[in-house]
Design a protein around this motif. Structure first.
Motif, PDB file in Angstrom:
ATOM      1  N   TYR A   1       0.832  -1.200   0.000  1.00  0.00           N
ATOM      2  CA  TYR A   1       0.000   0.000   0.000  1.00  0.00           C
ATOM      3  C   TYR A   1       0.873   1.258   0.000  1.00  0.00           C
TER       4      TYR A   1
ATOM      5  N   LYS B   1      -5.145   0.138   4.580  1.00  0.00           N
ATOM      6  CA  LYS B   1      -5.058   0.767   3.260  1.00  0.00           C
ATOM      7  C   LYS B   1      -5.496   2.221   3.332  1.00  0.00           C
TER       8      LYS B   1
ATOM      9  N   THR C   1      -3.113   5.190   2.263  1.00  0.00           N
ATOM     10  CA  THR C   1      -3.568   6.075   1.185  1.00  0.00           C
ATOM     11  C   THR C   1      -3.536   7.530   1.636  1.00  0.00           C
TER      12      THR C   1
END
Length: 514
Positions: A209, A469, A473
């Motif tokens: 990620y 995630k 992000t």
């Protein structure tokens, strides 16, 4: 997080007492005895015990097995006897906070606790004051400041020593004075305020990620550092016999497998408080009611402070009863917040990215350029920090250094050497070459991320996005914003050049950007 001097007054904490000082010959004999013990074959029985769940964190499997067998993992009595109740029984005075619960993203894990105001608070109110008898430092653990400083200034970090101490204490079970605190750390599982663990505990596919972010390399580097410390753990056992002779277990690397130690290290990392203006042996402390129970925020001014034999928290803002208490996490960029505590702060004025520039060592004029750079406070390999919101200023700061790298004519170099200040006289084509290099550099870094900014925004708008995630992000999105702002600053400078038709000058020894 700052804190002032901690008192050395008498305490009631039942930590292990120091053994009488031995004469050199006796000390050497004791060391040899322990060394011989270290050379015996590993006792697999103890290793199996350690790898079950008798160490910090790593308790989720035990919780699941207990549920399947219909067992209560935590008794009703233990639930009633929470961390705060234990602290009150052991000297915590009346305070203005309460422990509340926040649901975990993983239904297999217990909810995490956090510290909230138990009543309305005003700026300047003391939320709580934890006596030194409930504060753990390396000096207190090892019982000897000299040994503590020897360990901390050589191969082992304070975090490794504190983690090892609590791992041994957990093996004592309910006999340990610290049992309620250790149980709380296990409950938190090294998770921060978003209930997300540090990337140090993520699976390999989860680390993907962070592809494109320098944080991924930092995680791998820190993990290797933890392994090196694990390999040196037996040093603590040898040097601090006054402590570890009290435990009827094998030496550290026999008692605890690496993965268990790593989990404990990360848990301690998420809750340690960094004290300022104290000796090396006391600069890191574990403070119950401190992090991770407190919520970190970059724009907060409140911090844990030591006064009159206690560590107290004075709030910097008004709170309504039930609101979570926030504290300053220090001047840490988001990459460090994620690595240490498992969260990202969207409103972090300390967030930054690094740009490493270096002079070309193949350049015949490298030595002269190195001297000029040093004269202006720069190194032959210079790290420039780009802070969020100050990208244009960072680009301006890089330009003189890059221009120096582009100087090729010996007469121009002599002019630079004899001049004062960081300004290098450059031609329009050289200036275009410098700016073009910056543009190409920022474009390549942005292209290294597998997603675009708009794709990141779409992901974050999904309420069902995996928590790990999501936080990853958030991080890469903020990094891309910084890089895009730098790119725009360089493009704007190109657009301000008087003649856009000028081609960039050739640069056989252009500086490197990394």
């Amino acid at each position: 997080m700052d804190a002032t001097h901690l008192s050395n007054g008498p305490v009631s904490l039942p930590l292990r007492s120091l053994s009488p000082r031995l004469p050199p010959a006796a000390a050497a004999a004791a060391f040899l005895l322990r060394s011989r013990a270290a050379l015996r074959p590993s006792r697999r029985r103890n290793l199996c015990l350690a790898s079950s769940s008798e160490t910090l964190v790593g308790g989720s499997l035990r919780e699941e097995e207990g549920k399947r067998r219909g067992e209560a993992v935590v008794s009703k009595k233990e639930e009633d006897d929470d961390l705060k109740s234990w602290m009150h029984r052991n000297g915590l005075p009346p305070c203005k906070v309460v422990l509340k619960e926040r649901a975990s993203h993983n239904e297999r894990h217990q909810p995490i606790h956090y510290v909230a105001a138990s009543e309305d608070l005003q700026v300047g109110d003391v939320a709580f004051s934890v006596p030194n008898s409930l504060v753990v430092t390396l000096e207190r653990v090892l019982g000897n400041e000299t040994i503590a400083e020897l360990l901390a200034t050589n191969k082992l970090s304070e975090l490794a020593c504190l983690a090892l101490y609590l791992m041994y204490e957990k093996k004592q079970g309910k006999k340990s004075f610290w049992y309620p605190y250790i149980r709380e750390l296990d409950r938190q599982r090294g998770r921060g305020q978003l209930a997300v663990e540090s990337p140090l505990l993520w699976a390999e596919f989860e680390l993907d990620y962070l592809t494109g972010s320098p944080t991924k390399a930092e995680v791998l580097e820190r993990a290797e550092g933890i392994r090196r410390e694990y390999n040196e753990l037996d040093t603590v056992w040898f040097m601090a016999g006054s402590l570890f002779q009290q435990y009827p277990y094998d030496i550290p690397t026999e008692a605890f497998p690496f993965e268990i130690f790593k989990q404990a290290f990360v848990a301690i990392q998420s809750c340690v408080v960094h004290l300022q203006k104290v000796s090396l042996a006391r600069r890191f402390a574990l403070v119950p009611l401190g992090p991770p129970l407190l919520t970190y925020r970059s724009n907060c001014k409140a911090m844990l402070t030591a006064v009159d034999g206690a560590v107290e928290l004075v709030v910097d803002r008004a709170y309504k009863a039930g609101e979570p208490i926030v504290v300053w996490c220090g001047p840490q960029p988001n990459s460090r917040l994620l690595l240490n505590y498992g969260f990202v702060d969207e409103d972090n004025s300390y967030d930054r990215l690094g740009v490493e520039a270096s002079l070309n060592t193949e350049d015949p004029q490298y030595q002269d350029k190195r001297i000029v750079a040093q004269r202006n406070g720069k190194l032959s390999k210079q790290l420039f920090y780009v802070y969020a919101g100050k990208e244009r200023e960072a680009v301006w700061d890089m330009l003189p250094y890059l221009r120096l790298g582009y100087v090729s004519d010996p007469s121009d170099m002599q002019s630079v050497i004899s001049s004062q200040g960081p300004i290098c006289p450059v031609s329009p084509c050289t200036e275009r070459a410098v700016l073009d290099q910056l543009v190409e550099y920022f474009e390549s870094r942005i292209a290294g991320y597998p997603t675009t900014l708009s794709e990141d925004e779409t992901l974050l708008a999904d309420p069902s996005l995996n928590p790990k995630k999501r936080v990853a992000t958030q991080l890469v999105r903020l990094e891309k914003k910084i890089l895009n702002s730098c790119l725009q600053a360089a493009v704007d400078l190109i657009n301000q050049l008087p003649d856009h038709s000028v081609s960039p000058c050739p640069a056989p020894y252009a500086p490197y950007l990394k």
